[in-house]
Scaffold this motif. Structure first.
Motif, PDB file in Angstrom:
ATOM      1  N   LEU A  19      -4.706 -14.095  -1.580  1.00 16.65           N
ATOM      2  CA  LEU A  19      -3.581 -14.221  -2.506  1.00 16.65           C
ATOM      3  C   LEU A  19      -3.138 -12.855  -3.024  1.00 16.65           C
ATOM      4  O   LEU A  19      -1.941 -12.599  -3.204  1.00 16.65           O
ATOM      5  N   GLU A  20      -4.092 -11.984  -3.252  1.00 20.17           N
ATOM      6  CA  GLU A  20      -3.729 -10.637  -3.714  1.00 20.17           C
ATOM      7  C   GLU A  20      -2.924  -9.902  -2.642  1.00 20.17           C
ATOM      8  O   GLU A  20      -1.942  -9.233  -2.940  1.00 20.17           O
ATOM      9  N   LEU A  21      -3.379 -10.049  -1.406  1.00 16.60           N
ATOM     10  CA  LEU A  21      -2.702  -9.365  -0.314  1.00 16.60           C
ATOM     11  C   LEU A  21      -1.340  -9.991  -0.001  1.00 16.60           C
ATOM     12  O   LEU A  21      -0.446  -9.332   0.528  1.00 16.60           O
ATOM     13  N   ALA A  22      -1.225 -11.272  -0.320  1.00 14.73           N
ATOM     14  CA  ALA A  22       0.029 -11.968  -0.010  1.00 14.73           C
ATOM     15  C   ALA A  22       1.105 -11.693  -1.048  1.00 14.73           C
ATOM     16  O   ALA A  22       2.274 -11.991  -0.825  1.00 14.73           O
ATOM     17  N   LYS A  23       0.710 -11.149  -2.177  1.00 11.22           N
ATOM     18  CA  LYS A  23       1.682 -10.957  -3.253  1.00 11.22           C
ATOM     19  C   LYS A  23       2.894 -10.121  -2.830  1.00 11.22           C
ATOM     20  O   LYS A  23       4.026 -10.503  -3.145  1.00 11.22           O
ATOM     21  N   PRO A  24       2.675  -9.008  -2.136  1.00  9.68           N
ATOM     22  CA  PRO A  24       3.874  -8.251  -1.756  1.00  9.68           C
ATOM     23  C   PRO A  24       4.869  -9.096  -0.973  1.00  9.68           C
ATOM     24  O   PRO A  24       6.074  -9.041  -1.247  1.00  9.68           O
ATOM     25  N   ALA A  25       4.371  -9.882  -0.055  1.00 15.02           N
ATOM     26  CA  ALA A  25       5.287 -10.693   0.744  1.00 15.02           C
ATOM     27  C   ALA A  25       5.910 -11.801  -0.103  1.00 15.02           C
ATOM     28  O   ALA A  25       7.115 -12.045  -0.051  1.00 15.02           O
TER      29      ALA A  25
ATOM     30  N   LEU B 189      -3.630  -2.746  -4.025  1.00 15.36           N
ATOM     31  CA  LEU B 189      -4.965  -3.128  -4.479  1.00 15.36           C
ATOM     32  C   LEU B 189      -5.863  -1.950  -4.809  1.00 15.36           C
ATOM     33  O   LEU B 189      -6.791  -2.077  -5.591  1.00 15.36           O
ATOM     34  N   ALA B 190      -5.583  -0.807  -4.222  1.00 15.35           N
ATOM     35  CA  ALA B 190      -6.435   0.351  -4.517  1.00 15.35           C
ATOM     36  C   ALA B 190      -5.766   1.276  -5.529  1.00 15.35           C
ATOM     37  O   ALA B 190      -6.344   2.274  -5.941  1.00 15.35           O
ATOM     38  N   ARG B 191      -4.572   0.926  -5.898  1.00 13.93           N
ATOM     39  CA  ARG B 191      -3.788   1.712  -6.838  1.00 13.93           C
ATOM     40  C   ARG B 191      -3.665   3.170  -6.376  1.00 13.93           C
ATOM     41  O   ARG B 191      -4.096   4.105  -7.047  1.00 13.93           O
ATOM     42  N   VAL B 192      -3.091   3.286  -5.184  1.00 13.13           N
ATOM     43  CA  VAL B 192      -2.877   4.622  -4.623  1.00 13.13           C
ATOM     44  C   VAL B 192      -1.457   4.675  -4.044  1.00 13.13           C
ATOM     45  O   VAL B 192      -0.771   3.654  -3.965  1.00 13.13           O
ATOM     46  N   GLU B 193      -1.093   5.885  -3.648  1.00 13.52           N
ATOM     47  CA  GLU B 193       0.161   6.052  -2.916  1.00 13.52           C
ATOM     48  C   GLU B 193      -0.168   6.699  -1.592  1.00 13.52           C
ATOM     49  O   GLU B 193      -0.763   7.781  -1.561  1.00 13.52           O
ATOM     50  N   VAL B 194       0.131   6.006  -0.524  1.00 16.79           N
ATOM     51  CA  VAL B 194      -0.220   6.546   0.788  1.00 16.79           C
ATOM     52  C   VAL B 194       0.775   7.645   1.152  1.00 16.79           C
ATOM     53  O   VAL B 194       1.982   7.453   1.110  1.00 16.79           O
ATOM     54  N   VAL B 195       0.201   8.795   1.481  1.00 12.28           N
ATOM     55  CA  VAL B 195       1.034   9.944   1.815  1.00 12.28           C
ATOM     56  C   VAL B 195       0.646  10.404   3.209  1.00 12.28           C
ATOM     57  O   VAL B 195      -0.534  10.483   3.529  1.00 12.28           O
ATOM     58  N   VAL B 196       1.624  10.689   4.012  1.00 10.89           N
ATOM     59  CA  VAL B 196       1.300  11.100   5.372  1.00 10.89           C
ATOM     60  C   VAL B 196       1.653  12.566   5.568  1.00 10.89           C
ATOM     61  O   VAL B 196       2.642  13.054   5.031  1.00 10.89           O
ATOM     62  N   GLY B 197       0.798  13.210   6.304  1.00 14.31           N
ATOM     63  CA  GLY B 197       1.099  14.550   6.757  1.00 14.31           C
ATOM     64  C   GLY B 197       1.116  15.608   5.683  1.00 14.31           C
ATOM     65  O   GLY B 197       1.721  16.655   5.832  1.00 14.31           O
TER      66      GLY B 197
END
Length: 975
Positions: free
Chosen positions: A748-754, A874-882
């Motif tokens: 349910l936590e993972l489904a929230k964004p959708a 869920l991890a309260r982060v911001e994914v940054v690439v490169g």
RNA sequence: GGGCGCGUAGCUCAGCGGAAGAGCACUACGUUCACACCGUAGGGGUCGCUGGUUCGAACCCAGCCGCGCCCACCA
């Protein structure tokens, strides 16, 4: 919109009534549906629900609901037991308390029995309503009572047939007599308890003043060194009053001390009789004085000895345990209660100088299990069942595996008892019960028949054959009985367990057959009106003739093929507690096998499985008892937490072979579990997750949905397998973990964004997938928590059927999706790692840290990106690439990748260093351990290849982890 | 005297031959819009003792030590 909590107090009654109305409790008889049957262990009509019942019926109901949902045609046959002594007691007590100055005897038999029936109709069977509170889905339309007409008929038939086969007989011998209820009871109803008692040593003077030399001291080899001259023989007893009935004194034939006395006589004091001194193997020369007084009429061992030596039996007591007015008993004792007599005897012996000593001693004494008074062995006429003969097939059926005990170790207990079984005393001197169908003629001849008419016919035939004319026979009626009938019926009733032994087939309609099955499968609960079209009584299995009637005789097909009895016997499983194996299980086995035959004439077992469950103890492991005051009332818990919570608690703790300690905290915990599910459903409802007919779980598109489909399917498989194996705790545990820790915590936590995002295919599918998974959950949990699941099932959508009859989720190979499982586990583990490290490093929850891939492969990078939403949320982060590595980063080694959380200024570099050191050390430790294993030649050679391989893989993983951690440390130091 | 079972985290108990688990309790943190009957993270165990079998034992075997229960006629 659902409330925040499940209002079980309001819902339970409503839902239960709806189930019952719908006919769901009756067998479906759907075409092709396999029958599944449980007969309830009938509670006493006097009973009220205790924890043992609650457990017993929770487990039965779980099985019944499970199999009903699997599409079987399920019958849970309910009813109550007339409970002879218990019920008679209740009504007698009522009479006493009513102040009407009436008792059973002053009322007379018929009026009293009438009174008991009245009580039964108004107050009996309260427990059945309590079972409904628990949610028991019995077919109440079939409720039976061991004394109703049909079951009474079965009892008569069984008794008569066994009598004719010589398997029931009347005999005069020693029985266990209960002086309080004034009835015989069976061995099983005797409770042997150790109590404080005394051992009185008496002198019995020898006849003619004879003397002998008795050794009183011995050397170390046991040779006598000192003697004394005695003119008496010393005996000892724990029951002095019985000496008045002594018929002999016995010594062991090899006991040299007494050899000169054997064949002589001694004086029985008080009674002033001379009794022989005999030799018998029974006395143990090393115990007491080695000489035993023999009271044949009041002791089971003595009785055997008396019979061997043809000793006279002196009966001492009446039915109340008071001394008789017999001429062999001194008049001063007449009418004394046995304990008064004891005191008097001891005092008199002492007065005569014949008391040697009184020893304090723990003795084992028999007590009546219901009356609580000391049982008296008494010489009476009683009816016996030849249990030994009936036990043989019952033992064989278990040996051949036709009936199986679960857990299996109970078979040993069963065998042990069955192989040493004694004749079963079935007559009781009570009024409430099945009256024995035996009549006595004027000459005392016994006629056993199902009806008085039949007995009478037999009697007339007999007396006619003996040369009496009809007139003379009529004279017998007129004169010898003062106008009373020729025949007088036996006064006794049968042991309650006699009718219980027939329960699995008598309740299903034997001997007359039963209402036939409804035809077809449409409309549950429509009871057929016809079926035995010719109206002939259906005779299933053995009738009086043990042979099956050959096909083609009266009926064309085997009679009664379509009756309830034919379809539901043998029953599927018997669920009960171990304390009743002897009383009930063993006897059902004996009676079932003797009376029930299949169409080929083969004896039929009453049940395929016997599931023996635990006892319910209090939270400290003590047996619950009124006197200890530790009784937990299941109804109180139901009121407080709901039936579902109690049921789940019992099921979750029902591990095989262990008792259950019930604590309220645990019930509360499972109530919370119900609330958790309730709120998950509420969340689904808020997000419009409705079952969608177009949704095919096998072709879900998003990885998240494929993953939950996979996990749901695995859970269904686990619950099913556990229930099939009677592993209730495992089934309950599997669904608990899945609901709470998979569905709620992750899905349910993972489904929230959708769910909370924009409309589109993903949202639509996720709604449907969530609803689908929730539906499976409701089904899988239903056997344990029927009320809340039914309520939620109905809260969502219009349904084709109530949950109680909804199809069970079968494990479906098409739903297996290991790839989705692997992919999501990667994400879940990454999120867990980040969370864990955040807490450890005291990163405030509000801080949104950046997350970047420091070292990894393209797969990791793509996974990171495709699961970005989940990880960020869920991890309260911001994914940054490169982005380049920054100073002061926390580094996370996850599988084959390293991630970093650049938190310059927030984290303590020293602490991070310490953390990495610790992790490196841990990995190193594991590596050392595995290396040790791998260095062992024997391990490499003898352990299975896959185990060795596994260890190598583990080593490689730890190795890689260590390297990555070291690299991370180097980076930390270097930056 | 026979038989059965139990001794695993503070408590209640799973696991019964290949990395020590759950629930409750405990600690820290948290007013994130399903749920405080909640969430996140965490501490805590030489699996009663001693031997044996095995490459490997909480798990199998034997013996002990504790604790239950059932059956049994030592007067």
């Amino acid at each position: 919109m659902l409330d925040r909590n499940f209002n079980f107090a309001e819902a339970e009654g409503r839902i239960y009534a709806a189930w019952e109305m719908s006919g769901a409790f009756r067998p479906s008889n759907a075409p092709g549906a396999e029958p599944y049957t449980i007969v309830i262990p009938p509670p006493n009509v006097t009973g009220s629900l205790h924890m043992g019942h609650a457990l017993n019926n929770t487990l039965q109901d779980a099985l019944i609901r499970f199999e009903r949902m699997r599409g079987k045609s399920v019958l849970w046959q309910p009813g109550t037991d007339h409970a002879g002594i218990a019920t008679q007691m209740v009504v007698e007590r009522q009479l006493a308390e009513s102040g009407a100055n009436q008792d059973r005897r002053s009322m007379g038999r018929d009026a009293f029995v009438e009174r008991v029936w009245e009580w039964k109709e108004t107050s009996g069977g309260r427990i059945l309503n309590q079972l409904k509170r628990l949610g028991a889905s019995c077919d109440w339309s079939r409720e039976r009572f061991t004394m109703d007409e049909g079951l009474s008929k079965a009892v008569l038939k069984v008794f008569v047939q066994l009598y004719r086969e010589g398997l029931i007989y009347r005999d005069k011998r020693l029985v266990n007599w209960d002086p309080k209820f004034e009835t015989a009871i069976s061995d099983l109803e005797v409770d042997n308890r150790e109590v404080d008692g005394h051992f009185w040593h008496f002198k019995y003077p020898l006849e003619h003043g004879k003397t002998y030399e008795f050794p009183i001291e011995h050397d170390k080899d046991g040779n006598p060194t000192k003697w004394e001259t005695r003119d008496y023989i010393s005996i000892a007893t724990t029951r002095p009053e019985t000496m008045l009935g002594d018929g002999a004194v016995a010594v062991h034939p090899g006991d040299k001390r007494y050899a000169p006395l054997v064949g002589k006589r001694c004086l029985l004091p008080l009674a002033e009789r001379y009794i022989p001194i005999i030799a018998d193997d029974y006395p143990d020369p090393d115990f007491g004085s080695g000489a035993v007084k023999i009271t044949g009429a009041h002791d089971f061992n003595d009785y055997e000895i008396a019979r061997r030596h043809d000793l006279k039996l002196y009966e001492l007591m009446d039915t109340k345990g008071c001394m008789l007015d017999a001429d062999y008993i001194p008049a001063k004792y007449h009418g004394l209660d046995r304990y008064e007599a004891r005191e008097a005897v001891v005092a008199d012996i002492k007065a005569q100088g014949l008391l040697i000593e009184v020893e304090d001693k723990k003795i084992t004494q028999p007590f009546g299990d219901r009356s609580g008074v000391v049982i008296e062995p008494m010489l009476t006429d009683q009816w016996y069942v030849d249990a030994k003969t009936l036990a043989r097939p019952a033992i064989k059926a278990v040996e051949e595996g036709r009936t199986t005990f679960v857990p299996e170790n109970w078979t040993k207990t069963y065998y042990q008892w069955m192989r040493n079984i004694q004749p079963w005393c079935v007559s009781r001197q009570l009024w409430w019960g099945h009256r024995i169908p035996a009549w006595y003629g004027p000459d005392g001849h016994c006629f056993v028949a199902e009806t008085e008419e039949e007995a009478s016919k037999e009697a007339i035939a007999k007396y006619t054959a003996e040369g009496y004319s009809l007139e003379e026979i009529n004279d017998m009626r007129r004169h010898e009985h003062g106008g009373a009938p020729l025949l007088v019926r036996d006064e006794d009733v049968l042991d309650t367990w006699f009718s219980s032994a027939l329960w699995p087939f008598s309740t299903l309609g034997w001997p007359d057959g039963d209402s036939p099955l409804p035809l077809g499968g449409e409309g549950q609960g429509v009871r057929g009106t016809d079926g035995a079209a010719d109206g002939a009584p259906e005779t299933i299995g053995a009738a009086l003739t043990p042979d099956p009637s050959p096909a083609g005789g009266r009926g064309e097909t085997a009679p009664g093929r379509h009756s309830i009895l034919a379809r539901h016997y043998p029953t599927s499983v018997l669920v009960t507690a171990f304390d009743i194996i002897f009383f009930w299980v063993a006897r059902m086995m004996m009676m079932g096998l003797h009376f029930m035959k299949d169409e080929h004439g083969k004896a039929q077992i009453p049940f395929k499985d016997v599931y023996i469950h635990a006892l319910v103890l209090d939270e400290h492991g003590q047996k619950m008892s009124k006197s200890k005051g530790n009784v937990v009332d299941p109804l109180v818990l139901i009121e407080k937490y709901g039936a579902d919570a109690l049921r789940f608690t019992l099921a979750a703790q029902a591990a095989q072979g262990r008792n259950i300690r019930l604590s309220e905290a645990r019930v509360e915990g499972y109530r919370n579990f119900g609330t958790k599910l309730w709120n998950a459903a509420r969340f689904c409802q808020m997000n419009e997750c409705r079952p969608a007919s177009g949704f095919d779980p096998a072709s879900a598109q998003t990885t998240l949905n494929r993953w939950i489909v996979h996990e749901t399917n695995e859970c269904a498989s686990a619950v099913t397998r556990a229930l099939e194996a009677y592993r209730f705790n495992e089934a309950a545990g599997a669904i608990y973990r899945f609901i709470w820790h998979v569905f709620c915590d992750w899905y349910l936590e993972l489904a929230k964004p959708a769910l909370q995002g924009e409309d589109g295919a993903e949202k639509t599918e996720t709604r449907a997938a969530a609803a689908w998974s929730l539906d499976q959950i409701l089904k899988l949990l239903h056997p344990f928590m029927p009320f809340i699941t039914e309520e939620l099932w109905g809260a969502f959508d219009r349904r084709d059927s109530a949950l109680i009859t909804a199809p069970w989720p079968q494990h479906d190979a098409a739903l297996i999706n290991e790839a989705a499982a692997t992919e999501f586990n990667w994400t879940i583990d990454l999120i867990s790692s980040i969370r864990s490290i955040r807490q450890e490093m005291n990163i405030p929850p509000k801080t949104i840290a950046k997350l970047m891939l420091v070292a990894g492969n393209p797969t990791a990078e793509s996974a990171l990106l495709s699961h970005k939403r989940y990880i960020e949320r869920l991890a309260r982060v911001e994914v940054v690439v490169g982005q380049a590595q920054e100073k002061g980063s926390i580094q996370i080694v996850h599988r084959d990748s390293t991630f970093a959380l650049p938190l310059k200024g927030i984290i303590d570099v020293a602490a991070e260093r310490l953390r990495l050191d610790k992790e490196i050390a841990k990995a190193a430790e594991e590596i050392v351990r595995i290396d040790k294993k791998l260095a062992n030649k024997n391990f490499i050679e003898r352990a299975p290849a896959e185990v060795v391989e596994e260890q190598k893989t583990r080593r490689a993983d730890y190795q890689a982890q260590r390297e990555k951690l070291s690299a991370a440390l180097a980076r930390l130091e270097g930056l």
